[in-house]
Scaffold this active site. Sequence first.
Site, PDB file in Angstrom:
ATOM      1  N   LYS A  47       3.543  11.245 -10.891  1.00  0.00           N
ATOM      2  CA  LYS A  47       2.525  10.634 -11.745  1.00  0.00           C
ATOM      3  C   LYS A  47       3.101   9.327 -12.277  1.00  0.00           C
ATOM      4  CE  LYS A  47      -0.014  13.143 -14.531  1.00  0.00           C
ATOM      5  NZ  LYS A  47      -0.438  14.149 -15.541  1.00  0.00           N
TER       6      LYS A  47
ATOM      7  N   ARG B 116      -2.146  21.889 -12.067  1.00  0.00           N
ATOM      8  CA  ARG B 116      -1.196  20.947 -12.672  1.00  0.00           C
ATOM      9  C   ARG B 116      -1.550  20.573 -14.114  1.00  0.00           C
ATOM     10  NH1 ARG B 116       1.550  15.813  -9.538  1.00  0.00           N
ATOM     11  NH2 ARG B 116       2.761  15.024 -11.273  1.00  0.00           N
TER      12      ARG B 116
ATOM     13  N   HIS C 127       8.532   9.549 -26.624  1.00  0.00           N
ATOM     14  CA  HIS C 127       7.407  10.319 -26.085  1.00  0.00           C
ATOM     15  C   HIS C 127       7.537  11.810 -26.402  1.00  0.00           C
ATOM     16  CE1 HIS C 127       4.377  11.870 -23.375  1.00  0.00           C
ATOM     17  NE2 HIS C 127       5.290  12.578 -22.743  1.00  0.00           N
TER      18      HIS C 127
ATOM     19  N   LYS D  57       8.379  22.798 -12.513  1.00  0.00           N
ATOM     20  CA  LYS D  57       7.629  21.558 -12.283  1.00  0.00           C
ATOM     21  C   LYS D  57       7.373  21.332 -10.793  1.00  0.00           C
ATOM     22  CE  LYS D  57       5.900  17.433 -13.261  1.00  0.00           C
ATOM     23  NZ  LYS D  57       6.584  16.313 -13.917  1.00  0.00           N
TER      24      LYS D  57
ATOM     25  N   GLU E 267      -3.330  16.927  -9.523  1.00  0.00           N
ATOM     26  CA  GLU E 267      -3.873  17.431 -10.786  1.00  0.00           C
ATOM     27  C   GLU E 267      -5.367  17.752 -10.700  1.00  0.00           C
ATOM     28  OE1 GLU E 267      -2.294  16.451 -15.116  1.00  0.00           O
ATOM     29  OE2 GLU E 267      -3.809  15.004 -14.509  1.00  0.00           O
TER      30      GLU E 267
ATOM     31  N   ASN F   2       0.128  19.643 -19.273  1.00  0.00           N
ATOM     32  CA  ASN F   2      -0.339  18.767 -20.342  1.00  0.00           C
ATOM     33  C   ASN F   2      -0.353  19.438 -21.712  1.00  0.00           C
ATOM     34  OD1 ASN F   2      -0.957  16.322 -18.860  1.00  0.00           O
ATOM     35  ND2 ASN F   2      -2.607  17.462 -17.895  1.00  0.00           N
TER      36      ASN F   2
ATOM     37  N   GLU G 114       9.689  17.931 -23.939  1.00  0.00           N
ATOM     38  CA  GLU G 114       9.182  18.279 -22.612  1.00  0.00           C
ATOM     39  C   GLU G 114       9.850  19.533 -22.070  1.00  0.00           C
ATOM     40  OE1 GLU G 114       6.696  17.200 -21.082  1.00  0.00           O
ATOM     41  OE2 GLU G 114       6.258  15.177 -21.787  1.00  0.00           O
TER      42      GLU G 114
ATOM     43  N   HIS H 276      -0.318  12.177 -27.025  1.00  0.00           N
ATOM     44  CA  HIS H 276      -0.590  10.827 -26.524  1.00  0.00           C
ATOM     45  C   HIS H 276      -1.372  10.003 -27.546  1.00  0.00           C
ATOM     46  CE1 HIS H 276      -0.075  11.520 -21.883  1.00  0.00           C
ATOM     47  NE2 HIS H 276       1.057  11.315 -22.513  1.00  0.00           N
TER      48      HIS H 276
ATOM     49  N   HIS I 181      -0.152  17.348 -25.018  1.00  0.00           N
ATOM     50  CA  HIS I 181      -0.252  15.936 -24.663  1.00  0.00           C
ATOM     51  C   HIS I 181      -1.522  15.243 -25.161  1.00  0.00           C
ATOM     52  CE1 HIS I 181       3.315  16.614 -22.347  1.00  0.00           C
ATOM     53  NE2 HIS I 181       3.283  15.409 -21.818  1.00  0.00           N
TER      54      HIS I 181
ATOM     55  N   ARG J 129       0.814  -1.230   0.000  1.00  0.00           N
ATOM     56  CA  ARG J 129       0.000   0.000   0.000  1.00  0.00           C
ATOM     57  C   ARG J 129       0.845   1.277   0.000  1.00  0.00           C
ATOM     58  NH1 ARG J 129      -3.167  -3.169   3.729  1.00  0.00           N
ATOM     59  NH2 ARG J 129      -5.061  -3.904   2.698  1.00  0.00           N
TER      60      ARG J 129
END
Length: 331
Positions: free
Chosen positions: A117, A214, A237, A200, A210, A218, A159, A225, A221, A95
């Site tokens: 993330k 945040r 990426h 960041k 997010e 993106n 990025e 993506h 993206h 956990r």
Amino acid sequence: MTEIVCGKNIMSDVKAALEGCAFTVTDNNIAALYPEFAADAFVIKAGESSKTPDTLLSILDEMSRRGLRRSDRIAALGGGVVGDITGFAAAVYMRGIKWTSIPTSLLAMVDSGIGGKTAVDFNGVKNLIGAFHEPTKAVVCTEFLTTLPDREWKCGTGELIKTCLLSEKAYCLLKNSLSGLLEKDKDCVYSLVEECLKIKSDVVNKDPKENGLRKILNIGHTVGHALESLDGYKLSHGEYVLKGMMTEFAMCKDSIDKKFLGEIMPVLKMFAVPPKTTAKAVCEKARSDKKNKDERIALVIPVSPSDTKEVYLTASQFTECYERAVKELKS
């Protein structure tokens, strides 16, 4: 909050961080380049094809086999894929246990290496299964960049540019550092990495899960993506993020300051070419994006340096704007 250690020649800090962890995950490329750090590491195949539930389970199985406890800490030594899947393993093992991020690629240094993330790809959708689980510590040593392949360099550039659009200071630094970035000048790149880390970490500290702010991370993206998944991850990426930014900015050009758009589009064209994927295919994939709202596809657009807005398009609007944008970019 993640403790961040950043420097040009801090391999001693990397060594100390790894010695403080009970288990390390890396990839075969890093293991070959830095065997002194990977002697007892769990090694996965480099590349997006490893970011799967099966690889995650193999990491968890090894953690269990070695008898790791909740008080132990694990390390991710590598690029974005290693960081994403190792962080996710740390999030779900017992956990949640602590982990240290040691990014070795430009992309991971400026983006995925901090923030928490963590995820794996599933059913053809990037990062569909994941968790927010910040690393306790991140050691960012830009000396790793001296062995970075050209493709991974380009990946990180995507990025890096994206992050530099989020602040006036970073944007000015980017404009003044383009030649140094292209030439991989160490001092120039270190300054850009350092500035991106500040941006960041500030965004993540204010919005760790997010819920609002945040989302500005993106930029590019949604289309990026979609292209990445449809293309089977053939490129890196960051290359898809570059294509995504180029396309999304052209799609929403009326929302962007004309001077800013006139400055940034030539920069993007230095590193990327327009996509060839059809509007119908991209739209269908984009409809499963996590940022969407009320059946509308979400795009995060920089209106000007340090100012962004969310644009929501219906499927028909998205398809129409995408087709127009690609046609304009190609001409």
